[in-house]
Design a protein around this motif. Structure first.
Motif, mmCIF file in Angstrom:
data_model
loop_
_atom_site.group_PDB
_atom_site.id
_atom_site.type_symbol
_atom_site.label_atom_id
_atom_site.label_comp_id
_atom_site.label_asym_id
_atom_site.label_seq_id
_atom_site.Cartn_x
_atom_site.Cartn_y
_atom_site.Cartn_z
ATOM 1 N N LEU A 82 0.809 -1.230 0.000
ATOM 2 C CA LEU A 82 0.000 0.000 0.000
ATOM 3 C C LEU A 82 0.838 1.275 0.000
ATOM 4 O O LEU A 82 0.417 2.284 -0.571
ATOM 5 C CB LEU A 82 -0.920 0.018 1.222
ATOM 6 N N PHE A 83 1.987 1.256 0.664
ATOM 7 C CA PHE A 83 2.712 2.502 0.899
ATOM 8 C C PHE A 83 4.166 2.501 0.435
ATOM 9 O O PHE A 83 4.586 3.388 -0.296
ATOM 10 C CB PHE A 83 2.691 2.853 2.402
ATOM 11 N N THR A 101 3.198 5.730 -7.963
ATOM 12 C CA THR A 101 2.302 6.284 -8.974
ATOM 13 C C THR A 101 2.853 5.914 -10.352
ATOM 14 O O THR A 101 3.998 6.235 -10.663
ATOM 15 C CB THR A 101 2.224 7.816 -8.826
ATOM 16 N N ILE A 150 -12.371 -3.585 -5.174
ATOM 17 C CA ILE A 150 -11.777 -2.363 -4.617
ATOM 18 C C ILE A 150 -12.842 -1.551 -3.887
ATOM 19 O O ILE A 150 -12.662 -1.142 -2.738
ATOM 20 C CB ILE A 150 -11.134 -1.518 -5.742
ATOM 21 N N VAL A 153 -12.962 -0.315 0.106
ATOM 22 C CA VAL A 153 -12.733 1.069 0.550
ATOM 23 C C VAL A 153 -14.014 1.777 0.981
ATOM 24 O O VAL A 153 -13.951 2.803 1.662
ATOM 25 C CB VAL A 153 -12.000 1.912 -0.533
ATOM 26 N N LEU A 176 -11.272 12.619 0.573
ATOM 27 C CA LEU A 176 -10.889 11.506 1.458
ATOM 28 C C LEU A 176 -11.121 10.173 0.748
ATOM 29 O O LEU A 176 -10.264 9.283 0.750
ATOM 30 C CB LEU A 176 -11.717 11.523 2.752
ATOM 31 N N LEU A 204 -11.253 9.600 -2.422
ATOM 32 C CA LEU A 204 -10.260 9.445 -3.498
ATOM 33 C C LEU A 204 -8.995 8.793 -2.942
ATOM 34 O O LEU A 204 -8.433 7.869 -3.547
ATOM 35 C CB LEU A 204 -9.943 10.819 -4.106
ATOM 36 N N ALA A 205 -8.536 9.270 -1.797
ATOM 37 C CA ALA A 205 -7.337 8.681 -1.186
ATOM 38 C C ALA A 205 -7.563 7.213 -0.838
ATOM 39 O O ALA A 205 -6.704 6.359 -1.090
ATOM 40 C CB ALA A 205 -6.941 9.460 0.064
ATOM 41 N N TYR A 206 -8.723 6.902 -0.255
ATOM 42 C CA TYR A 206 -9.031 5.495 0.046
ATOM 43 C C TYR A 206 -9.030 4.664 -1.242
ATOM 44 O O TYR A 206 -8.536 3.538 -1.272
ATOM 45 C CB TYR A 206 -10.413 5.362 0.718
ATOM 46 N N ILE A 245 -7.382 5.221 -4.069
ATOM 47 C CA ILE A 245 -6.005 5.024 -4.548
ATOM 48 C C ILE A 245 -5.364 3.846 -3.808
ATOM 49 O O ILE A 245 -4.751 2.966 -4.413
ATOM 50 C CB ILE A 245 -5.170 6.311 -4.346
ATOM 51 N N LEU A 246 -5.541 3.813 -2.491
ATOM 52 C CA LEU A 246 -4.964 2.705 -1.716
ATOM 53 C C LEU A 246 -5.686 1.398 -2.017
ATOM 54 O O LEU A 246 -5.076 0.327 -2.000
ATOM 55 C CB LEU A 246 -5.006 3.028 -0.220
ATOM 56 N N GLY A 247 -6.980 1.476 -2.331
ATOM 57 C CA GLY A 247 -7.725 0.275 -2.715
ATOM 58 C C GLY A 247 -7.230 -0.311 -4.024
ATOM 59 O O GLY A 247 -7.159 -1.539 -4.192
ATOM 60 N N ARG A 254 -4.200 -0.150 -5.070
ATOM 61 C CA ARG A 254 -2.963 -0.830 -4.684
ATOM 62 C C ARG A 254 -3.262 -2.135 -3.951
ATOM 63 O O ARG A 254 -2.535 -3.123 -4.115
ATOM 64 C CB ARG A 254 -2.133 0.103 -3.810
ATOM 65 N N ALA A 255 -4.324 -2.153 -3.156
ATOM 66 C CA ALA A 255 -4.704 -3.371 -2.437
ATOM 67 C C ALA A 255 -5.077 -4.486 -3.408
ATOM 68 O O ALA A 255 -4.976 -5.670 -3.076
ATOM 69 C CB ALA A 255 -5.874 -3.089 -1.492
ATOM 70 N N ALA A 256 -5.520 -4.114 -4.612
ATOM 71 C CA ALA A 256 -5.860 -5.098 -5.644
ATOM 72 C C ALA A 256 -4.633 -5.498 -6.460
ATOM 73 O O ALA A 256 -4.754 -6.214 -7.457
ATOM 74 C CB ALA A 256 -6.947 -4.541 -6.560
#
Lengths: 217, 217
Positions: free
Chosen positions: B33-34, B39, B56, B60, B148, B150-152, B154-156, B158-160
């Motif tokens: 995730l981080f 990007t 996703i 999220v 907020l 949107l940020a979730y 983006i991380l979602g 990545r989670a996929a």
């Protein structure tokens, strides 16, 4: 209904059913960050340490912002004097929550973020000037990207096994005035942080269905 | 410098050193995730399926918004005709990226989110009226909370196991006009989604240090 994030409880079947195998993120991490995590309204007395906040920041700092501008600034309100000044600016029910949480953080957008661009976006020399000459662009970019970073920070708090209680009900101009003497910061949220206490949350509220949110053209 | 998220490469020592044991989130999830996620500016041809986007969203959607308002709306731009209309509104370098990504999504704030409050915040009957009578509050709440989300999201992505390429360089009013006939939506970002392609990213840019971002009072 006392629960903590230390020992996530078994999820209700409707949450389990949502997980369909298309995610690489492991199930425990999904639960810790999204499915089992909840916004806490009460906390235990257990302190939140400097080391925990550093670990959270060192994780979430890697998440993306536009042109890497990173406008988020965080004030940890640890002294009773500062806590009192903050509580005065909070609205209604948020006063009690802000008075009792083990850690309270003010998250603000620094509209002077462009002064750091030489460090964080070094390959584009003209970047600072683009923002310096356009107050509206600078304000909008600061707010949008600090808000993204607020979301990353909330998930980072959960990644540390803690619960977040983000609030937007406050006098933003009042907090800006009390805590940011330079006039260049815009408070986005105040976030309570700690271990969830007794009756930390109400029943989970419904989420919109995929088909209510997503359309295809 | 071809990398994919399927097989995260070994992290440089400076990233490893940041992890200090205060996080409950496991190391693989931190990287996904981080720390290892980036990007992406280029993508492979591999399609992003409906099932992946559903997975996703189903993750999220649980992340928090103020009063559970959930104003984010997502348009998946799948037809060549719609893609062409979107590319016309994108700025500079974003035109080429938006033309070639396997999936492009428009993320917008629905300022009419208050019409859903009876469903998503059912215990407070007056909630809809508070927002209905205050356009400025509604616009601000929609933008902040959709950002907020949107940020979730983006991380979602990545989670996929996918890479996100979020962009804010576009004619927002133009996209609003082309894709949201009701006049009530505000485009926040356009996000490219897919598996990273050749030379998907440049060298990682520096992040601000903890002591540049966090102060204690």
């Amino acid at each position: 209904m006392t629960q903590t994030h230390d020992a996530p409880t078994t999820l209700a079947p409707e949450f389990e059913a949502e997980f369909d195998g298309h995610l690489e993120l492991d199930k425990d991490a999904q639960d810790l960050l999204f499915r089992a995590a909840r916004t806490a309204n009460t906390f235990t007395d257990e302190p939140v340490t400097e080391e925990q906040v550093r670990a959270i920041y060192d994780l979430v700092k890697w998440a993306p912002t536009s042109m890497n501008i990173q406008p988020l600034r965080i004030v940890l309100v640890r002294s009773p004097e500062a806590r009192g000044r903050l509580v005065e600016q909070m609205g209604g029910n948020n006063k009690a929550k802000t008075s009792t949480a083990p850690l309270v953080a003010i998250l603000a957008a620094d509209t002077d973020f462009h002064d750091e661009l030489g460090k964080v976006f070094p390959h584009f020399e003209g970047a600072r000037d683009i923002f310096a000459g356009n107050d509206e662009l600078r304000e909008g970019s600061a707010r949008l990207n600090a808000t993204l970073q607020l979301a990353y920070f909330i998930l980072g708090i959960r990644a540390a096994g803690l619960a977040a209680g983000p609030m937007t009900g406050f006098d933003a101009a009042g907090i800006d005035r009390e805590f940011f003497a330079d006039g260049a910061h815009r408070t986005i949220a105040v976030v309570n942080v700690g271990r969830p206490g007794p009756d930390a949350w109400f029943d989970r509220l419904p989420r919109l269905d995929y088909d209510e949110v997503v359309t295809t053209v």
